[in-house]
Design a protein around this motif. Structure first.
Motif, PDB file in Angstrom:
ATOM      1  N   UNK A  21     -16.008 -28.060  10.486  1.00 53.59           N
ATOM      2  CA  UNK A  21     -16.388 -28.900  11.620  1.00 53.59           C
ATOM      3  C   UNK A  21     -15.184 -29.582  12.229  1.00 53.59           C
ATOM      4  N   UNK A  22     -14.281 -30.069  11.352  1.00 50.52           N
ATOM      5  CA  UNK A  22     -13.101 -30.766  11.859  1.00 50.52           C
ATOM      6  C   UNK A  22     -12.206 -29.821  12.633  1.00 50.52           C
ATOM      7  N   UNK A  23     -12.255 -28.545  12.266  1.00 48.30           N
ATOM      8  CA  UNK A  23     -11.446 -27.576  13.004  1.00 48.30           C
ATOM      9  C   UNK A  23     -11.908 -27.491  14.461  1.00 48.30           C
ATOM     10  N   UNK A  24     -13.230 -27.526  14.661  1.00 35.96           N
ATOM     11  CA  UNK A  24     -13.753 -27.423  16.028  1.00 35.96           C
ATOM     12  C   UNK A  24     -13.289 -28.597  16.870  1.00 35.96           C
TER      13      UNK A  24
ATOM     14  N   UNK B 236      -5.746 -40.268  -2.958  1.00 38.25           N
ATOM     15  CA  UNK B 236      -5.598 -40.502  -1.526  1.00 38.25           C
ATOM     16  C   UNK B 236      -6.868 -40.108  -0.783  1.00 38.25           C
ATOM     17  N   UNK B 237      -7.414 -38.934  -1.132  1.00 36.30           N
ATOM     18  CA  UNK B 237      -8.646 -38.469  -0.468  1.00 36.30           C
ATOM     19  C   UNK B 237      -9.787 -39.451  -0.747  1.00 36.30           C
ATOM     20  N   UNK B 238      -9.906 -39.844  -2.023  1.00 36.37           N
ATOM     21  CA  UNK B 238     -10.985 -40.770  -2.382  1.00 36.37           C
ATOM     22  C   UNK B 238     -10.799 -42.083  -1.650  1.00 36.37           C
ATOM     23  N   UNK B 239      -9.556 -42.513  -1.560  1.00 33.29           N
ATOM     24  CA  UNK B 239      -9.304 -43.772  -0.858  1.00 33.29           C
ATOM     25  C   UNK B 239      -9.694 -43.638   0.613  1.00 33.29           C
ATOM     26  N   UNK B 240      -9.357 -42.525   1.220  1.00 31.89           N
ATOM     27  CA  UNK B 240      -9.709 -42.317   2.635  1.00 31.89           C
ATOM     28  C   UNK B 240     -11.216 -42.414   2.829  1.00 31.89           C
ATOM     29  N   UNK B 323       8.333 -45.910  11.249  1.00 35.29           N
ATOM     30  CA  UNK B 323       7.765 -45.118  10.150  1.00 35.29           C
ATOM     31  C   UNK B 323       6.421 -45.667   9.721  1.00 35.29           C
ATOM     32  N   UNK B 324       6.438 -46.983   9.553  1.00 31.89           N
ATOM     33  CA  UNK B 324       5.221 -47.635   9.070  1.00 31.89           C
ATOM     34  C   UNK B 324       4.074 -47.423  10.059  1.00 31.89           C
ATOM     35  N   UNK B 325       4.366 -47.694  11.348  1.00 32.66           N
ATOM     36  CA  UNK B 325       3.309 -47.564  12.359  1.00 32.66           C
ATOM     37  C   UNK B 325       2.854 -46.103  12.471  1.00 32.66           C
ATOM     38  N   UNK B 326       3.822 -45.209  12.389  1.00 34.54           N
ATOM     39  CA  UNK B 326       3.480 -43.790  12.487  1.00 34.54           C
ATOM     40  C   UNK B 326       2.533 -43.361  11.388  1.00 34.54           C
ATOM     41  N   UNK B 327       2.843 -43.759  10.151  1.00 31.41           N
ATOM     42  CA  UNK B 327       1.987 -43.385   9.030  1.00 31.41           C
ATOM     43  C   UNK B 327       0.604 -44.008   9.175  1.00 31.41           C
ATOM     44  N   UNK B 328       0.603 -45.294   9.564  1.00 31.22           N
ATOM     45  CA  UNK B 328      -0.678 -45.973   9.703  1.00 31.22           C
ATOM     46  C   UNK B 328      -1.544 -45.274  10.746  1.00 31.22           C
ATOM     47  N   UNK B 329      -0.897 -44.922  11.846  1.00 29.86           N
ATOM     48  CA  UNK B 329      -1.701 -44.310  12.904  1.00 29.86           C
ATOM     49  C   UNK B 329      -2.128 -42.894  12.544  1.00 29.86           C
ATOM     50  N   UNK B 330      -1.359 -42.253  11.701  1.00 35.69           N
ATOM     51  CA  UNK B 330      -1.802 -40.951  11.198  1.00 35.69           C
ATOM     52  C   UNK B 330      -3.100 -41.114  10.419  1.00 35.69           C
ATOM     53  N   UNK B 332      -5.191 -43.588  10.663  1.00 36.88           N
ATOM     54  CA  UNK B 332      -6.245 -44.007  11.587  1.00 36.88           C
ATOM     55  C   UNK B 332      -6.782 -42.808  12.351  1.00 36.88           C
ATOM     56  N   UNK B 333      -5.878 -41.921  12.734  1.00 33.26           N
ATOM     57  CA  UNK B 333      -6.326 -40.726  13.449  1.00 33.26           C
ATOM     58  C   UNK B 333      -7.265 -39.886  12.586  1.00 33.26           C
ATOM     59  N   UNK B 334      -6.908 -39.786  11.301  1.00 26.35           N
ATOM     60  CA  UNK B 334      -7.787 -39.058  10.385  1.00 26.35           C
ATOM     61  C   UNK B 334      -9.179 -39.682  10.367  1.00 26.35           C
ATOM     62  N   UNK B 335      -9.206 -41.005  10.302  1.00 27.20           N
ATOM     63  CA  UNK B 335     -10.500 -41.683  10.233  1.00 27.20           C
ATOM     64  C   UNK B 335     -11.301 -41.490  11.510  1.00 27.20           C
ATOM     65  N   UNK B 336     -10.570 -41.493  12.647  1.00 25.86           N
ATOM     66  CA  UNK B 336     -11.280 -41.235  13.910  1.00 25.86           C
ATOM     67  C   UNK B 336     -11.797 -39.804  13.953  1.00 25.86           C
ATOM     68  N   UNK B 337     -11.013 -38.917  13.434  1.00 17.59           N
ATOM     69  CA  UNK B 337     -11.405 -37.507  13.405  1.00 17.59           C
ATOM     70  C   UNK B 337     -12.699 -37.349  12.592  1.00 17.59           C
TER      71      UNK B 337
END
Lengths: 159, 379, 374, 151
Positions: A21-24, B236-240, B323-330, B332-337
């Motif tokens: 799903x994330x790929x889409x 890391x995955x569990x934390x996310x 670096x810090x902001x970049x990692x954080x926003x990465x 955050x982007x994952x969470x938005x995704x």
């Protein structure tokens, strides 16, 4: 043991389905070319409606300010919700005969449901749809329109 | 150009390059502290410093909050084949500021039969909880308000306090939807706090300290997510997952669940009080993302690869704050995704996920990590 | 200070009743559900309808047959074309008019396009009900393409008013065939994306499997038709049982599932989208030549009697029951709308599940409220 | 069974029926007193098995009020139309078939709402669309000066 394998399998398949799903969504995120949003008010100039689009009912006039409406009232009869009202008058033609003619062809845009029965049943093809779609006005009275232009006459040869 | 740099850095006689000095904020803060001491008594110095830090954090808070709202709207729009905000300013960047003004000027509707005191208190608890957590986060070397020796514990404890505000909001609104939302939120945060804690403990075992600056410093020669083999990655995955749940974000946004509970616990709030909840949600996301960045991804430490001296040198050149902001926003982007892809879970499935999947995995993970550390197998 | 009202009722009557709707994001319109809860669990559901009751059946009694079309457009506005077709077929049957093949084929293509766009909208909304907001935008994005086809040929996007007793209002647009073929080509590529996003998703599986089971017997007894009924194994596809228009000359499968849960209803609709595309592909290249409408009398009068016509809309079986007394107005018109029966099953299948499941079940029934209220 | 056989069969179930071969479906007119009995038999008899009530419409015939039931068997795929009417316009009352076909529950509520026909033994007879201040709009003698405009 089997239950543990199943447990792990469940997790892996679950995560895999989520990744699909994330790929889409991800692929769309990195392809801004697929965006379909139209910037409406700013692209107004090059917005072309389809030629059959039912915007509002109009009565086409030619350059001599003549229309084809004979005032027969068939459109009024066919309108399902009383959108059209025809006020006719009696005129005396050149050869001295009395004849019924249109005085006012009143069209209430606020009531129209765009069923196209008036346009289709008109025996002299006097009515048509325009492609205008921006109908919002600040006063409801502006939605009551007189379709025949002031001073207009019946086109020659239309009975 | 490159060979020269390599030669420069490898020569032992050379002193620390100038940017390393500039990027170290501790000298700046010490200088401010010293010069303030010259003018005032120690008491007033502390007061002034607290004020300066307070104002700075407040500003940062507002800027980050507004930016995150904008970023979220843009990210979700692009994922959904839309443009997102594009009217106010170029690319709509002033949209959130316009929204802020709208929320400021909106009427605060009083609710009949609501518990007035608690109703008004709830947004403040939520926002204060997220506000306090920011204090302990290290943004760059020497750039944090307070460096507690139990930093991780403090951030987790304080950010979890927000749930009290959510519960109060749901209870005092005198709305059935709000109450259901609040109860869901309570159950959710109580369970997921466990996973957040355990996944961080995995890293604490590896780092040997709870002080955030020490944890960051320990990642100078490699981020923990790489150093800690598979257990660190699983942590890391569990934390996310669990931090997404803790911040009440989709697919775990059951407390709001707009298709079920209209807006959950903040259904009855309007104007600036609603804005508080809204902002707190985004700041909470920022906080958990920055913890993830600090604990797993090396905080403000640049990305280094083994013996690639030239590469490491260039990486050092990028400021640590970036670096810090970049990692954080990465993160955050994952969470938005996640949020914009997945359907929402049901409340019982949410708890099943925690107690049947995340918790056992986490416990095993902690054991393995402890074993690895004991045997000294980590890098 | 005002004294607060304390409600005292016996223990068993103190239920936690929440009012879902008339303004609620997941009731898709103005449906009001009185849901009594026990914790998160739904004890019973009482649907309250009538918020947009517009008296279409009463209005039909005072207008002529061609004018009814513009009212049926507004009943189930997502499958407006099929509703119109039902009335037209009924009138044509009563007058015993032979309809040329061209009209039949065009009507069938249009009906299937309508079904397709209806299911796209349903998919979009169902995804949104379950919390996957992105589905909503993908579904609507693709639906726009069909609406463009409608707009080019019929002049309207949703409220098409394309059928009329005796044929069609206009001939198809010269671009019609090309556009439809382009769309089918495009959508065949997009539909697997729907599957990746939602169908295969483990969260979606958890949310929909075993939720809201409806047995075949109950489906028949409750009169649940359409994809909802077929997901329970109730073979109720009017296109198969009583073929109308050009359905007797195309090959297609009737989608039948036996599980009867939310997931089966979902899969039934996804499969129907594939079938609709198959039907369109079979017909789009062989539209016969001929007139687009039969010449009708200016005033249509149905001979005295009773006429019943069933069609398969996107949501189930729509019946039009006309009693004529020989006048130009019908004496009585009854619309047997699919959503009305589908709504009545909600309490039966959703009680005992959680609120979140109620939303999922409601979404999988695909209710359109104007069709219930009429 | 085709229409004729079906007609014979229904005739054997009850007397006093008026059976007409309509253009489309077999139409059976039943007196209100026998309606429930016949409906039950049509549902349960092995040869008939009319398990799908696909349309229930109330009709105002002018002097009488009536209800039309469209029944179909999903097993044999045959259709019958049951008609019943009552001449009592003040307090019309018919038997409910809601326990035979569950869908009748809602449909009968609709008929009650719009035509005012009461159904005996209905589990939950309330108005469906309109509130109690309305009359019964589908009756031919319904007058509403405010909402109905005649041209």
């Amino acid at each position: 043991m089997r239950s543990i394998i199943n447990y792990l399998k469940e997790i892996i398949f679950g995560v895999w389905s989520l990744l699909k799903g994330m790929k889409v969504t991800g692929s769309y995120f990195f392809r801004p070319g697929t965006i379909v949003t139209q910037k409406y008010p700013s692209n107004r100039k090059d917005l072309v409606m389809f030629d059959r689009f039912k915007g509002e009912v109009v009565m086409p006039h030619n350059e001599k300010n003549e229309h084809k409406c004979t005032g027969c009232g068939i459109c009024e009869l066919n309108c399902p919700n009383g959108t059209i009202e025809i006020i006719s008058k009696t005129i005396i033609t050149e050869d001295g005969k009395k004849k019924k003619a249109i005085d006012k062809h009143i069209y209430r845009l606020s009531m129209c449901t765009f069923c196209a029965l008036c346009v289709k049943t008109c025996p002299s093809n006097a009515l048509a749809f325009s492609q205008k779609f921006e109908h919002a006005v600040f006063n409801r009275a502006l939605l009551i329109k007189t379709l025949n232009k002031p001073g207009s006459q019946l086109m020659k040869g239309v009975e | 150009m490159l060979p020269d740099i390599v030669a420069l850095t490898t020569s032992p006689s050379l002193s620390v390059p100038w940017w390393k000095v500039v990027y170290d904020f501790s000298s700046l803060t010490e200088w401010i502290d010293a010069s303030l001491h010259n003018y005032m008594s120690p008491f007033w110095t502390t007061i002034t410093e607290m004020l300066i830090i307070g104002v700075l954090i407040l500003l940062f808070y507002a800027v980050i909050g507004l930016f995150l709202v904008y970023a979220e709207r843009k990210v979700c729009a692009f994922m959904q084949n839309r443009l997102g905000p594009n009217r106010v300013g170029p690319f709509g960047i002033f949209q959130t500021i316009a929204d802020l003004f709208k929320l400021l000027f909106k009427e605060l509707i009083p609710i009949k039969n609501a518990d007035g005191f608690l109703f008004n208190l709830a947004p403040f608890i939520v926002i204060i909880a997220s506000f306090m957590a920011i204090a302990a986060i290290p943004f760059a070397k020497g750039l944090h308000a307070i460096d507690l020796n139990i930093g991780v514990l403090y951030v987790m404890a304080v950010s979890a306090m927000g749930v009290i505000g959510v519960l109060l909001a749901g209870w005092s609104s005198n709305n059935k939807y709000s109450l259901i939302g609040a109860m869901r939120s309570g159950a959710q945060i109580v369970s997921y706090e466990l996973s957040v804690g355990l996944s961080i403990i995995t890293i604490i075992i590896l780092a040997g300290s709870m002080q955030l600056s020490v944890i960051v410093e320990a990642q100078r020669d490699g981020w923990f997510i790489f150093k800690g083999h598979i257990p660190a990655f699983i942590a890391f995955i569990v934390f996310l997952i669990s931090s997404t749940a803790e911040t009440n974000r989709g697919p775990f946004d059951l407390a709001e669940a707009e298709s079920e509970l209209t807006a959950g616990y903040h259904t009855e709030y309007s104007g600036i009080k609603f804005a508080f909840f809204f902002l707190a949600e985004y700041i909470n996301m920022f906080i958990v993302a920055s913890i993830a960045a600090t604990v797993f991804l090396g905080g403000w430490m640049p990305f280094h690869v083994g013996h690639w001296v030239g590469f490491n040198y260039i990486m050092d050149f990028i400021p640590p704050f970036i670096w810090y902001i970049g990692k954080t926003f990465f993160v955050i982007f994952l969470m938005m995704w996640f949020k914009w892809t997945f359907p929402r879970l049901r409340i019982d499935q949410l708890l099943t996920l925690e107690w049947k999947y995340l918790l056992p995995i986490n416990l095993v993970n902690v054991l393995i990590m402890a074993f690895i550390v004991l045997m000294g197998w980590h890098f | 200070m005002e004294e607060k009202e304390i409600i005292t009722t016996p223990d068993e009557e103190q239920e936690y009743v929440i009012n879902m709707g008339p303004q609620h994001p997941s009731t898709h319109g103005v449906l009001r559900l009185l849901v009594s809860l026990k914790g998160e669990k739904v004890k019973s559901i009482q649907p309250h309808v009538g918020y947009i009751h517009s008296g279409i059946e009463k209005m039909c009694e005072s207008i002529t047959y061609p004018q009814i079309i513009h009212l049926t457009d507004r009943m189930d506005y997502i499958s407006a074309h099929i509703n119109n077709e039902a009335v037209c077929l009924n009138v044509e049957k009563a007058l015993e008019i032979d309809i040329p093949d061209r009209i039949k084929v065009i009507r069938t293509i249009m009906s299937e396009l309508t079904r397709l766009q209806s299911h796209q909208l349903w998919w979009a909304c169902f995804g949104m009900d379950l919390g996957g907001l992105t589905c909503f935008f993908y579904g609507l994005r693709d639906r726009e393409k069909i609406l463009d086809i409608f707009e080019e040929t019929c002049g309207g996007r949703m409220i098409v008013s394309y059928n009329c007793p005796g044929g069609l209002m206009y001939d198809i647009h010269p671009n019609f065939q090309k556009r439809v073929k382009d769309f089918i080509k495009y959508f065949r590529k997009i539909l697997p994306e729907y599957d990746q996003l939602l169908t295969g998703n483990v969260i979606f599986h958890e949310r929909s499997r075993g939720i809201g089971k409806l047995t075949k017997e109950d489906a028949i007894s409750f009169g649940v038709t359409g994809p909802t009924g077929r997901a329970s194994g109730f073979s109720c596809d009017v296109r198969k049982h009583e073929p109308y228009s050009a359905y007797d000359r195309v090959q297609f499968k009737e989608i039948l599932h036996t599980e009867g849960d939310t997931f089966a209803r979902y899969i039934a609709r996804i499969d129907e989208m594939w079938e609709s595309m198959n039907i369109i592909e079979q017909l789009i290249d062989n539209i016969p030549e001929g007139p687009f409408a039969v010449k009708m009398k200016p005033v249509i009068k149905l001979p005295e009697g009773e006429y019943y016509q069933r069609v398969e809309t996107a949501r189930g079986e729509l019946g039009v029951y006309i009693i004529s007394d020989g006048n130009k107005n019908p004496y009585r018109v009854k619309f047997r709308s699919p959503n009305f029966s589908n709504l009545s099953v909600l309490n039966h299948i959703a009680s005992g599940f959680k609120i979140a499941d109620l939303v999922a079940i409601g979404g999988s029934l695909d209710l359109i409220i104007p069709d219930i209220d009429r | 069974m085709d229409k004729i056989q079906l007609g014979e069969f229904i005739k054997s179930l009850a007397s006093d029926l008026e059976i007409k071969e309509g253009k489309q479906y077999l139409e059976v007119t039943v007196p209100p007193s026998m309606l429930y009995q016949l409906a039950r038999q049509l549902r349960e008899k092995e040869e008939a098995q009319f398990d799908f009530l696909f349309c229930l419409s109330g009709v105002d015939y002018g002097s009488d009020l009536g209800v039309v039931y469209h029944l179909r068997s999903t097993i044999y795929d045959h259709v019958v139309v049951l008609k019943t009417r009552t001449s009592d316009r003040e307090h019309p009352q018919l038997d409910s078939v809601a326990d035979i076909w569950l869908t009748a529950n809602f449909h009968e509520r609709e008929v009650f709402d719009l035509l005012g026909i009461k159904f005996k033994n209905h589990p939950d007879l309330r108005r469906l669309f309109l509130d109690n201040s309305w009359g019964f709009p589908l009756r031919k003698d319904y007058v509403d000066d405010i909402n109905i405009v005649y041209k």
